[in-house]
Write an enzyme that holds these catalytic residues in place. Structure first.
Site, PDB file in Angstrom:
ATOM      1  N   GLU A  89       0.842  -1.206   0.000  1.00 52.87           N
ATOM      2  CA  GLU A  89       0.000   0.000   0.000  1.00 52.87           C
ATOM      3  C   GLU A  89       0.869   1.245   0.000  1.00 52.87           C
ATOM      4  O   GLU A  89       2.004   1.221   0.485  1.00 52.87           O
ATOM      5  CB  GLU A  89      -0.895   0.006   1.251  1.00 52.87           C
ATOM      6  CG  GLU A  89      -2.356  -0.293   0.968  1.00 52.87           C
ATOM      7  CD  GLU A  89      -3.098   0.846   0.271  1.00 52.87           C
ATOM      8  OE1 GLU A  89      -2.502   1.572  -0.561  1.00 52.87           O
ATOM      9  OE2 GLU A  89      -4.298   1.002   0.553  1.00 52.87           O
ATOM     10  N   ASP A  90       0.321   2.330  -0.523  1.00 55.37           N
ATOM     11  CA  ASP A  90       1.063   3.593  -0.505  1.00 55.37           C
ATOM     12  C   ASP A  90       1.080   4.202   0.891  1.00 55.37           C
ATOM     13  O   ASP A  90       2.126   4.539   1.420  1.00 55.37           O
ATOM     14  CB  ASP A  90       0.495   4.588  -1.542  1.00 55.37           C
ATOM     15  CG  ASP A  90      -1.018   4.817  -1.414  1.00 55.37           C
ATOM     16  OD1 ASP A  90      -1.678   4.165  -0.569  1.00 55.37           O
ATOM     17  OD2 ASP A  90      -1.548   5.657  -2.162  1.00 55.37           O
ATOM     18  N   VAL A 111      -1.075   4.319   4.891  1.00 54.91           N
ATOM     19  CA  VAL A 111      -2.146   3.996   5.826  1.00 54.91           C
ATOM     20  C   VAL A 111      -2.472   5.290   6.557  1.00 54.91           C
ATOM     21  O   VAL A 111      -1.639   5.840   7.280  1.00 54.91           O
ATOM     22  CB  VAL A 111      -1.738   2.894   6.826  1.00 54.91           C
ATOM     23  CG1 VAL A 111      -2.877   2.633   7.815  1.00 54.91           C
ATOM     24  CG2 VAL A 111      -1.351   1.621   6.087  1.00 54.91           C
ATOM     25  N   ASP A 112      -3.681   5.766   6.315  1.00 50.82           N
ATOM     26  CA  ASP A 112      -4.127   7.045   6.880  1.00 50.82           C
ATOM     27  C   ASP A 112      -5.082   6.714   8.029  1.00 50.82           C
ATOM     28  O   ASP A 112      -4.641   6.441   9.138  1.00 50.82           O
ATOM     29  CB  ASP A 112      -4.770   7.846   5.733  1.00 50.82           C
ATOM     30  CG  ASP A 112      -5.205   9.244   6.136  1.00 50.82           C
ATOM     31  OD1 ASP A 112      -4.643   9.799   7.082  1.00 50.82           O
ATOM     32  OD2 ASP A 112      -6.114   9.798   5.482  1.00 50.82           O
ATOM     33  N   GLY A 164      -6.758   3.998   8.180  1.00 45.79           N
ATOM     34  CA  GLY A 164      -6.695   2.551   8.347  1.00 45.79           C
ATOM     35  C   GLY A 164      -7.920   1.840   7.798  1.00 45.79           C
ATOM     36  O   GLY A 164      -7.953   0.602   7.728  1.00 45.79           O
ATOM     37  N   LEU A 165      -8.927   2.608   7.393  1.00 48.42           N
ATOM     38  CA  LEU A 165     -10.182   2.000   6.931  1.00 48.42           C
ATOM     39  C   LEU A 165      -9.984   1.177   5.659  1.00 48.42           C
ATOM     40  O   LEU A 165     -10.506   0.064   5.546  1.00 48.42           O
ATOM     41  CB  LEU A 165     -11.230   3.095   6.700  1.00 48.42           C
ATOM     42  CG  LEU A 165     -11.749   3.767   7.989  1.00 48.42           C
ATOM     43  CD1 LEU A 165     -12.423   5.094   7.689  1.00 48.42           C
ATOM     44  CD2 LEU A 165     -12.707   2.831   8.716  1.00 48.42           C
ATOM     45  N   THR A 166      -9.222   1.706   4.715  1.00 51.28           N
ATOM     46  CA  THR A 166      -8.989   0.964   3.467  1.00 51.28           C
ATOM     47  C   THR A 166      -8.234  -0.334   3.748  1.00 51.28           C
ATOM     48  O   THR A 166      -8.596  -1.396   3.233  1.00 51.28           O
ATOM     49  CB  THR A 166      -8.188   1.830   2.465  1.00 51.28           C
ATOM     50  OG1 THR A 166      -8.904   3.039   2.232  1.00 51.28           O
ATOM     51  CG2 THR A 166      -7.969   1.103   1.151  1.00 51.28           C
ATOM     52  N   PHE A 211      -0.778  16.336   3.869  1.00 51.33           N
ATOM     53  CA  PHE A 211      -1.147  15.608   2.656  1.00 51.33           C
ATOM     54  C   PHE A 211       0.084  15.464   1.770  1.00 51.33           C
ATOM     55  O   PHE A 211       0.771  16.429   1.457  1.00 51.33           O
ATOM     56  CB  PHE A 211      -2.298  16.294   1.906  1.00 51.33           C
ATOM     57  CG  PHE A 211      -3.027  15.326   1.015  1.00 51.33           C
ATOM     58  CD1 PHE A 211      -3.943  14.427   1.538  1.00 51.33           C
ATOM     59  CD2 PHE A 211      -2.759  15.285  -0.349  1.00 51.33           C
ATOM     60  CE1 PHE A 211      -4.596  13.505   0.729  1.00 51.33           C
ATOM     61  CE2 PHE A 211      -3.413  14.374  -1.176  1.00 51.33           C
ATOM     62  CZ  PHE A 211      -4.336  13.477  -0.627  1.00 51.33           C
ATOM     63  N   ASP A 262      -1.170  10.698  -5.120  1.00 50.76           N
ATOM     64  CA  ASP A 262      -1.767  11.783  -5.904  1.00 50.76           C
ATOM     65  C   ASP A 262      -2.565  12.760  -5.048  1.00 50.76           C
ATOM     66  O   ASP A 262      -2.929  12.463  -3.913  1.00 50.76           O
ATOM     67  CB  ASP A 262      -2.741  11.187  -6.931  1.00 50.76           C
ATOM     68  CG  ASP A 262      -4.032  10.707  -6.253  1.00 50.76           C
ATOM     69  OD1 ASP A 262      -3.942   9.869  -5.328  1.00 50.76           O
ATOM     70  OD2 ASP A 262      -5.125  11.172  -6.626  1.00 50.76           O
TER      71      ASP A 262
HETATM   72  P1  IMP Z   1      -7.340   5.367   4.673  1.00 54.63           P
HETATM   73  O1  IMP Z   1      -8.454   4.449   4.294  1.00 54.63           O
HETATM   74  O2  IMP Z   1      -7.835   6.600   5.376  1.00 54.63           O
HETATM   75  O3  IMP Z   1      -6.230   4.697   5.449  1.00 54.63           O
HETATM   76  O4  IMP Z   1      -6.750   5.985   3.337  1.00 54.63           O
HETATM   77  C1  IMP Z   1      -6.122   5.220   2.456  1.00 54.63           C
HETATM   78  C2  IMP Z   1      -6.004   5.886   1.112  1.00 54.63           C
HETATM   79  O5  IMP Z   1      -6.243   7.304   1.120  1.00 54.63           O
HETATM   80  C3  IMP Z   1      -4.579   5.725   0.652  1.00 54.63           C
HETATM   81  O6  IMP Z   1      -4.371   4.467   0.057  1.00 54.63           O
HETATM   82  C4  IMP Z   1      -4.442   6.883  -0.287  1.00 54.63           C
HETATM   83  O7  IMP Z   1      -4.896   6.515  -1.566  1.00 54.63           O
HETATM   84  C5  IMP Z   1      -5.328   7.953   0.280  1.00 54.63           C
HETATM   85  N1  IMP Z   1      -4.513   8.920   1.067  1.00 54.63           N
HETATM   86  C6  IMP Z   1      -4.515   9.108   2.390  1.00 54.63           C
HETATM   87  N2  IMP Z   1      -3.653  10.065   2.777  1.00 54.63           N
HETATM   88  C7  IMP Z   1      -3.051  10.485   1.638  1.00 54.63           C
HETATM   89  C8  IMP Z   1      -2.032  11.478   1.356  1.00 54.63           C
HETATM   90  O8  IMP Z   1      -1.464  12.151   2.236  1.00 54.63           O
HETATM   91  N3  IMP Z   1      -1.690  11.613   0.047  1.00 54.63           N
HETATM   92  C9  IMP Z   1      -2.272  10.889  -0.952  1.00 54.63           C
HETATM   93  N4  IMP Z   1      -3.213   9.955  -0.739  1.00 54.63           N
HETATM   94  C10 IMP Z   1      -3.607   9.756   0.536  1.00 54.63           C
HETATM   95 MG    MG Z   2      -4.469   4.308  -2.167  1.00 50.18          MG
END
Ligand code: IMP
Ligand code: MG
Length: 176
Positions: free
Chosen positions: A101-102, A104-105, A107-109, A154, A161
């Site tokens: 993964e790029d 983890v923000d 964590g939901l995804t 961000f 992206d």
């Molecule tokens: P999560 O579900 O909130 O953990 O977000 C996961 C997805 O949000 C990542 O796989 C990214 O595609 C996108 N994302 C979250 N933060 C960033 C960021 O700082 N830059 C770009 N994409 C982000």
């Molecule tokens: Mg992503």
């Protein structure tokens, strides 16, 4: 600020720093899976650059799979509702899967991905994330291999992206 107006600013990690760290991760993964083969599962689109470099830093027999996901919500806030836009080309039952993964923000995804992939009877599933934004955690997910921790900013570049732009920047930058 709307994502359409985003402009990349300060460099968080240079291409050189990223290159070094990716090689270290590759060595660690190679050690941990010694004698086995891997399915490197690149989560699109954000991980395509990282996965390409990481795969070449791993000295094991491996095959590459892609899983396209799109999370509903605006560009800077994940909703946790994830849609699969491209599925795996072959089953992964009985195989050792490393999800790449790029970032983890919240964590939901990743929680969704771990459930999805886990339900397909792999031998094992681990997660490798380039970046972790710990300050934004909603669901804690175990990250087995992590590139860098980042503050609550961000980030774009190296595959990441803002409104589909800046994925081709060679370094990781903060959006301003
Ligand atoms: P999560 O579900 O909130 O953990 O977000 C996961 C997805 O949000 C990542 O796989 C990214 O595609 C996108 N994302 C979250 N933060 C960033 C960021 O700082 N830059 C770009 N994409 C982000
Ligand atoms: Mg992503």
């Amino acid at each position: 600020m709307s994502p359409a107006d985003a402009a990349p600013g300060k460099v968080l990690f240079s291409a050189e720093q990223i290159g070094e760290r990716v090689k270290e991760l590759g060595r660690e993964i190679t050690r941990d899976y010694r004698g086995r083969s891997l399915v490197l599962l690149s989560v699109l689109k954000g991980s395509f650059v990282f996965a390409a470099d990481l795969g070449r830093a791993i000295d094991l027999p491996l095959r590459v799979e892609f899983l396209g996901v799109q999370s509903y919500g605006d560009a800077t806030q994940s909703s946790g509702v994830v849609r699969i836009t491209l599925d795996l080309s072959r089953p992964i039952a009985g195989e050792d899967v490393l999800i790449v993964e790029d970032i983890v923000d919240t964590g939901l995804t990743c929680r969704y991905l771990l459930e999805q992939i886990g339900s397909r009877s792999p031998r094992s599933v681990k997660l490798c994330a380039l970046l972790h934004k710990a300050a934004r955690t909603i669901v804690p997910v175990p990250i087995d291999y992590l590139g860098f921790s980042v503050p609550d900013v961000f980030v774009v570049g190296y595959g990441l992206d803002a409104a589909q732009k800046f994925r081709n920047l060679p370094d990781l930058r903060v959006v301003e």
